[in-house]
Scaffold this motif. Structure first.
Motif, short mmCIF file in Angstrom:
data_model
loop_
_atom_site.label_atom_id
_atom_site.label_comp_id
_atom_site.label_asym_id
_atom_site.label_seq_id
_atom_site.Cartn_x
_atom_site.Cartn_y
_atom_site.Cartn_z
N GLU A 153 50.80 49.99 42.01
CA GLU A 153 51.52 50.95 41.17
C GLU A 153 50.79 51.52 39.99
O GLU A 153 51.38 52.62 39.53
CB GLU A 153 52.81 49.96 40.44
N TRP A 164 44.81 48.13 42.48
CA TRP A 164 44.40 49.17 41.68
C TRP A 164 42.99 49.21 41.40
O TRP A 164 42.46 50.20 40.58
CB TRP A 164 45.25 49.30 40.57
N LYS A 176 50.81 51.27 51.06
CA LYS A 176 51.64 51.08 50.14
C LYS A 176 50.47 50.83 48.95
O LYS A 176 50.15 49.79 48.69
CB LYS A 176 52.71 50.03 50.02
N LEU A 200 41.51 38.49 49.13
CA LEU A 200 42.19 38.25 47.89
C LEU A 200 40.92 38.13 46.67
O LEU A 200 39.93 38.80 46.64
CB LEU A 200 42.56 36.85 48.25
N THR A 237 47.49 47.94 48.87
CA THR A 237 46.17 47.99 48.18
C THR A 237 46.54 47.66 46.73
O THR A 237 47.40 47.79 46.20
CB THR A 237 45.65 49.22 48.44
N GLU A 293 40.34 33.24 38.36
CA GLU A 293 40.07 34.56 38.25
C GLU A 293 40.52 35.29 37.07
O GLU A 293 41.77 35.27 36.88
CB GLU A 293 40.28 35.20 39.46
N GLY A 297 44.46 41.93 47.27
CA GLY A 297 45.24 41.83 46.04
C GLY A 297 45.25 40.29 45.83
O GLY A 297 44.06 39.81 46.19
N SER A 298 46.13 39.93 44.78
CA SER A 298 45.90 38.50 44.36
C SER A 298 46.04 37.48 45.49
O SER A 298 46.68 37.67 46.48
CB SER A 298 46.81 38.36 43.19
N CYS A 356 36.82 41.94 42.50
CA CYS A 356 36.98 40.68 43.25
C CYS A 356 35.92 40.04 43.49
O CYS A 356 35.87 38.87 43.43
CB CYS A 356 37.78 41.14 44.24
#
Ligand code: NAD
Length: 473
Positions: free
Chosen positions: A174, A147, A171, A247, A145, A380, A224-225, A280
């Protein structure tokens, strides 16, 4: 500064394997290190996947009612920790407190409730001609995932996976591991069987990659990206794993002639700047007709003045810092590129906001005269930067709206909702709001084109974690 230890594996906090490497969690408003968490290794991921595999048989055999009861306790646990969740998201993401309370800590409760409703009703067995089709758990889920909505992204994967009967290894990003650790403690208190949910914090390139490539993982669910999504998809392909990818986006907010321009622009600016633009599905391209263009630009610039960057712990703040120094530099570079490529700055700019010498702040920025080929119209940005583009007629608007590699979401505004809906049906995007229609946690969320593969939310989100077996009679 708090040094957190261990990963949540097999129903308990276990010491991290490896040599004691940690990740520093930084408060984006103060730039201070507020905590450390273990930087998980492939060995930690192995232990978590092993725990999930051992729990899989019993969890899939747990009757629906018991799964429902466990997940209801989990939902209630999230609901009863809302203040702590909001404070954690403010501290590690820099979200304004008001937004943390109104969205980051409450949306997950709404999403979890929707999962419970789906689980209560879902037909896990159906007749198709001479066959009986069974919907079964698809196996161990590796969830990775981002942030930007730390708890929402976790809940949107973990709850439907568990509802489907799949154990999970998570996970998290960070930058926001503290929200994830809080979630793990809520899972623990909800009394879910050991191993059904496991958490390994760590770097994407180490723990994330180990999870995505693990032989013991059957489904990889990634948000994510697009760049990382491509790698995850490739790894899943090699391992013949099911994969869901949520994404990036570059969504269009199309204001058709005759729409309530004032409202459409105001809501559009709010959407683009929500969560400091780190959303996003943000409508980062506003498309306005020639006739309405100048007025829309003026309204947008004025609206942007209402988003003064400031201390996220202050209840009146609407725009907090970006999550990290890296993101701030990225966004500022995009603003400079916009100026260099000839877009007209009507609000904000690349320089630091006045009076804020600490914190990863960016000025709320609006560009007019943006051409579809410009970098700021194509890529983006993930910051509070809105581009306003001009169109000649509806066909031209559609061409611009669809002229992107992405296809996550969008907005359409018109005097007649049917006209807006007819336009939206020709847009290549997964979620489109008509005249500001509200977010619906039961509706499928996911992207066309490079915005991803698969859908989250509601029944559609549950189905991502199910596979079928059919018996013929
Ligand atoms: P990111 O892709 O850098 O990281 C996302 C997650 O992937 C993190 O947990 C990270 O640690 C992990 N990761 C990084 N490299 C990895 C690798 N090689 N293997 C496995 N895991 C790896 O994205 P981000 O910067 O955290 O989040 C921002 C992006 O997420 C934006 O592009 C945004 O549009 C997108 N996003 C999409 C949605 C959606 O639902 N479509 C929702 C939120 C965010």
């Amino acid at each position: 500064m708090q040094a957190h230890e261990g990963h949540y594996i097999d129903g308990a906090w276990r010491p991290a394997a490896g040599s004691g490497e940690v990740i520093e969690v930084v408060n984006p408003a103060t730039e201070e290190v507020i905590a450390t968490v273990p930087a998980g290794t492939a060995e930690d991921v192995d232990a978590a996947v092993a725990a999930a595999r051992s729990a899989a048989g019993a969890w899939r055999a747990t009757p629906r009612d018991e799964r429902l009861a466990a997940l209801t306790r989990l939902r209630d646990g999230i609901a009863s920790h809302q203040d702590e969740i909001a404070a954690t998201v403010v501290a590690e993401l820099g979200s304004p407190l008001r937004l943390a309370q109104a969205l980051h800590s409450t949306l997950p409760v709404a999403v979890a409730t929707s999962v419970l409703e789906v689980l209560a009703e879902f037909p896990f067995e159906e007749k198709v001609g001479n066959s009986t089709v069974y919907y079964e758990p698809a196996g161990v889920v590796g969830a990775i995932t981002p942030w930007n909505y730390p708890l929402h992204q976790i809940v949107a994967k973990v709850l439907p996976a568990l509802a489907a009967g799949c154990p999970v290894v998570l996970k998290p990003a960070e930058n926001t591991p503290l929200t994830a650790r809080l979630f793990a403690s809520i899972v623990h208190d909800a009394g879910l069987p050991a191993g059904t949910f496991n958490l390994v914090t760590g770097l994407g390139t180490v723990a994330g990659a180990a999870l995505a490539e693990h032989d013991g993982v059957d489904v990889v669910s990634f948000t994510g990206s697009t760049a990382v999504g491509r790698r995850i998809g490739a790894a899943a392909g090699r391992g013949i794993k099911r994969v869901a990818l949520e994404l990036g986006g570059k969504s269009a907010n199309v204001i058709l002639p005759g729409a309530d321009l004032t409202r459409a622009v105001k809501v559009g600016v709010g959407n683009a700047f929500l969560n400091a633009g780190q959303t996003c599905s943000a409508w980062t391209r506003m498309l306005v007709s020639d006739a309405d263009y100048d007025q829309a630009v003026e309204l947008a610039a004025k609206s942007a003045e209402g988003y003064v960057p400031g201390d996220p712990t202050d209840r009146s703040t609407r725009l907090g810092p970006l999550v990290s120094a890296v993101q701030r530099e990225r966004v500022r570079a995009y603003i400079e590129t916009g100026v260099r490529e000839g877009a007209r700055l009507v609000a904000g700019g690349a320089e630091a906001p006045e009076g804020l010498d600490k914190g990863y702040y960016v000025r709320p920025t609006v560009f007019a005269d943006v051409e579809p080929g410009m970098t700021i119209a194509r890529e983006e940005i993930f910051g509070p930067v809105l581009s306003i583009l001009r169109y000649r007629d509806a066909e031209h608007a559609l061409e611009i709206a669809n002229g992107t590699d992405y296809g996550l979401s969008g907005g359409v505004w018109a005097a007649d909702p049917a006209e807006a809906a007819a336009f939206a049906r020709r847009m290549e995007a997964g979620q489109i709001d008509i005249n500001g229609g509200a977010f619906n946690p039961a509706a499928p969320f996911g992207g066309y084109k490079n915005s991803g593969v698969g859908r989250e939310m509601g029944r559609f989100g549950l189905e991502e974690f199910l596979q079928t077996q059919s018996l013929q009679f």
